[in-house]
Enzyme design. Structure first.
Site, PDB file in Angstrom:
ATOM      1  N   LYS A   1      78.239  25.441 -12.667  1.00  6.90           N
ATOM      2  CA  LYS A   1      79.421  25.178 -11.849  1.00  6.90           C
ATOM      3  C   LYS A   1      80.669  25.558 -12.642  1.00  6.90           C
ATOM      4  O   LYS A   1      80.808  25.173 -13.804  1.00  6.90           O
ATOM      5  CB  LYS A   1      79.499  23.694 -11.466  1.00  6.90           C
ATOM      6  CG  LYS A   1      78.347  23.216 -10.601  1.00  6.90           C
ATOM      7  CD  LYS A   1      78.380  21.715 -10.407  1.00  6.90           C
ATOM      8  CE  LYS A   1      77.162  21.242  -9.623  1.00  6.90           C
ATOM      9  NZ  LYS A   1      77.049  19.777  -9.580  1.00  6.90           N
TER      10      LYS A   1
ATOM     11  N   LYS B   1      68.673  21.056 -12.631  1.00  5.66           N
ATOM     12  CA  LYS B   1      68.504  21.034 -11.168  1.00  5.66           C
ATOM     13  C   LYS B   1      67.306  20.141 -10.838  1.00  5.66           C
ATOM     14  O   LYS B   1      66.158  20.544 -10.987  1.00  5.66           O
ATOM     15  CB  LYS B   1      68.295  22.449 -10.630  1.00  5.66           C
ATOM     16  CG  LYS B   1      68.259  22.518  -9.114  1.00  5.66           C
ATOM     17  CD  LYS B   1      68.177  23.965  -8.643  1.00  5.66           C
ATOM     18  CE  LYS B   1      68.178  24.029  -7.128  1.00  5.66           C
ATOM     19  NZ  LYS B   1      67.021  23.359  -6.522  1.00  5.66           N
TER      20      LYS B   1
END
EC number: 6.5.1.2
Length: 671
Positions: free
Chosen positions: A283, A112
């Site tokens: 994800k 991230k």
């Protein structure tokens, strides 16, 4: 004489050099050779300006001075991610996924990046537009500044028309150099690379943006499905083949244990990276499973961001100040000896309420441990009692409001002390700030500093006064020039047309959030209907519980509220719901019920927002890309690849005139 063929050859050579150096980190030539080719290109462009295109490598050095940043609507919303802070949160997320789609799943795990979310649009393979995330629906056009990032290709390897999402960031080394230069020049230092990146991309002078050496990683397409891939991982591989920069430190994990191992690895190694990361993104890899999971209003249900444990740092508690919120809640705030925490300098932190201070025995003068909750909000964790000298002072909450001197009360079942004086200046000021905020009336140019100026100079005493401000009075304020004032007055005027739910949320009725405000507006349609509603009627509405109903009834029973609403009416503020009301329409009227509609091309009579609103009012969902799941494409003039794809997939195509036939008889959305 310059040869156009040589010019085009130079563009291709320089593009390849940039790709090798900035995208795959494998430089193939010395800087001197790159510079020589660039100089040759610049000389040709000087002699033949008519040959220059927006994709030229020369455009990356900046030089364009912008007047401002236009608003850009995201056809497909740029949603934020829900957060996880521990293994339990991740296990809950995994359980929700398995309950919905079964056990045959895999997660793509990615770093991230701590930067600025942006969107890049390519049309027929050429870079067309770049925008910030903004509120997820509306961002700002930063096309020119993004063009200065060398790792963003101006041309893709294939002539795709796609919208790509990613994170623009400033590498640690660039950040360090930038702050060294700013320190030498006596300028204020940037707190962290993220702030520096955001500030760089909002420069009106593109040369400044170009000098900041920003970088980017791309991590998604607005609709991966339209690229003919079935998994997120295949989509990322596809982006790489197009020449886009994708982070290579990604990993496909088939179990939570593998996810935990990936997280542990990067928790240890994050400091070794050339850029900042603040967590790991998971994800669901299968795109069909993503579709089955769907999204909430704010975030996808198929993805989550694990945030690294917050850094804990000791510092001195110098004092405790009291702040009065818009609902009268008194919040104690710790005044701290400035200290660096998670990349920013912290000098204040929340102490929440008196009970917490007492429970943790926090005293003025203590050495305290602080952290940033979710790496964002600073808070005091505890006092380090073994470092006490005996001079520390226990803290006691006052019995009177620090602003208006009214008696403080603690309402039933509440921990916080509250000032219940409706004329308390601090509450009025905070209420004004809330009223103009993005999710309420969304008045551009009316930030906190301007509100404080207006309030302290007695130019406004309540929200209605905002709509009677004059140009002459505004020009007297600090840092408010002719252009700023003109824009502000236009923004105030435009806000009068907001639908009822915006006004309701802005009024700050206790317990009424944005979602409840929308439910109330849809149900009652007008402010006049709502203000006479009883508790029984209110609690029959979705999202409205007893406590909220009591609060609404109490609010509208106040004569001062009636006077305020009359003033707002006099100012011309809209008091009706103007959004779609699906439940009152017949099946015949809901022509797009449950259907996915794509808009493409230039519309002549409707604005894009009006067309979108009309489609939604007819029960449809507007998407930004054409796929097998698209039911209808509305095509204006100059429609390009989306129209071609719709024809290829045999999707029904409507003209703008077809859509206009469904406008309401009373004039509709375009009047």
């Amino acid at each position: 004489m310059a040869d156009k063929k040589r010019y085009e050859e130079l563009i291709n050579i320089l593009d390849q050099y940039s790709y090798d150096y900035y995208v795959i980190d494998n430089p193939t030539v010395e800087d001197a050779e790159y510079d020589q080719k660039m100089q040759e290109l610049l000389k040709i462009e000087e002699a033949h300006p008519e040959w220059v295109t927006p994709e030229s490598p020369s455009k990356r050095v900046g030089g364009e001075v912008l007047e401002g940043f236009k608003k850009v609507a995201h056809d497909t919303p740029m949603l934020s991610l829900a957060n996880a802070f521990n293994h339990e949160d991740l296990a809950d997320f995994d359980r929700r996924i398995r309950d919905k789609v079964g056990d045959d799943i895999a997660y793509m795990c990615e770093l991230k990046i701590d930067g600025l979310a942006v969107s890049l649009q390519y049309e027929n393979g050429k870079y067309k537009q770049g925008a910030t995330r903004g509120d997820g629906t509306i961002g700002e056009d930063i096309t020119a500044n993004l063009r200065t990032i060398r790792s963003i290709p101006m041309k893709l390897q294939k002539d795709y028309s796609i919208e790509v999402r990613g994170e623009a960031f400033m590498p640690k080394r660039s950040f360090q150099k930038l702050n060294e230069i700013r320190e030498e020049e006596g300028q204020m230092l940037f707190a962290n690379p993220r702030n520096a990146a955001a500030g760089s991309l909002r420069q009106l002078d593109t040369k400044i943006a170009a000098s900041r050496n920003l970088d980017i990683f791309l991590y998604a397409v607005a609709d991966f499905g339209e690229m003919g891939v079935e998994t997120h991982s295949a989509g990322l591989d596809m982006l790489e083949t197009l020449g886009l920069k994708v982070n290579k430190e990604r990993r496909l994990c088939s179990s939570l244990e593998e996810v935990y191992a990936y997280i542990d690895e990067w928790t240890e190694k994050r400091a070794d990276l050339a850029y900042d990361i603040d967590g790991i993104v998971l994800k669901l890899n299968n795109l069909e499973q993503q579709r089955q999971m769907g999204t909430t209003v704010k975030s996808p249900r198929w993805s989550i961001a694990y945030k690294f444990p917050a850094e804990e740092v000791p510092t001195k508690l110098l004092d405790i100040e009291l702040n009065v919120g818009r609902t009268g809640v008194i919040t104690p705030t710790a005044v701290l000896e400035p200290v660096r925490v998670a990349g920013t300098t912290v000098s204040r932190a929340s102490l929440h309420n008196e009970d917490l201070i007492t429970e943790k025995d926090i005293r003025i003068g203590d050495t305290v441990l602080i952290k940033k909750a979710g790496d964002i909000i600073p808070e005091v964790i505890k006092s380090i009692t073994e470092e006490r000298s005996g001079s520390e002072e226990p803290f006691h909450m006052p019995k009177k409001c620090p602003t208006c001197d009214s008696e403080l009360v603690r309402l039933e079942e509440e921990v916080a002390l509250r000032c219940i004086n409706p004329k308390c200046p601090a509450q009025i000021k905070e209420g004004l700030i809330h009223f103009v905020s993005r999710n309420a009336m969304n008045i551009d140019g009316l930030g906190e500093k301007v509100i404080i100026q207006l309030f302290s100079q007695h130019l406004i005493k309540d929200v209605a006064d905002l709509f009677f401000l004059s140009k002459e009075k505004l020009l007297e304020l600090e840092r408010m020039g002719e252009k700023s004032v003109t824009n502000l007055l236009a923004s105030i005027e435009a806000s009068k047309q907001n639908s009822l739910e915006k006004l309701l949320f802005g009024l700050g009725i206790r317990h009424v959030g944005a979602k409840a405000a929308k439910s109330l507006a849809v149900h009652f349609e007008t402010m006049d209907n709502l203000k006479v509603a009883d508790k029984e009627t209110l609690t029959s509405i979705n999202d409205i519980g007893e406590k909220m109903a009591d609060s609404i009834v109490t609010y509208f029973a106040n004569e001062e509220v009636h006077d305020l609403l009359e003033e707002l009416k006099r100012a011309g503020v809209n008091m009706t719901y103007t959004g779609p009301k699906l439940e009152d329409m017949s099946e015949e009227e809901l022509v797009f019920a449950g259907k996915t509609v794509v808009l493409t091309g230039k519309l002549e009579k409707l604005t894009r927002n009006d067309a979108k609103a009309l489609i939604e009012s007819l029960g449809g969902n507007v998407s930004g890309s054409v796929s097998k799941k698209t039911d209808v494409v509305v095509a204006g003039s100059d429609a390009g690849s989306k129209l071609a794809k719709a024809e290829e997939l045999a999707i029904p195509i409507w003209s703008e005139e077809d859509l206009i036939e469904y406008l309401p008889d009373e004039g509709g959305l375009n009047e």
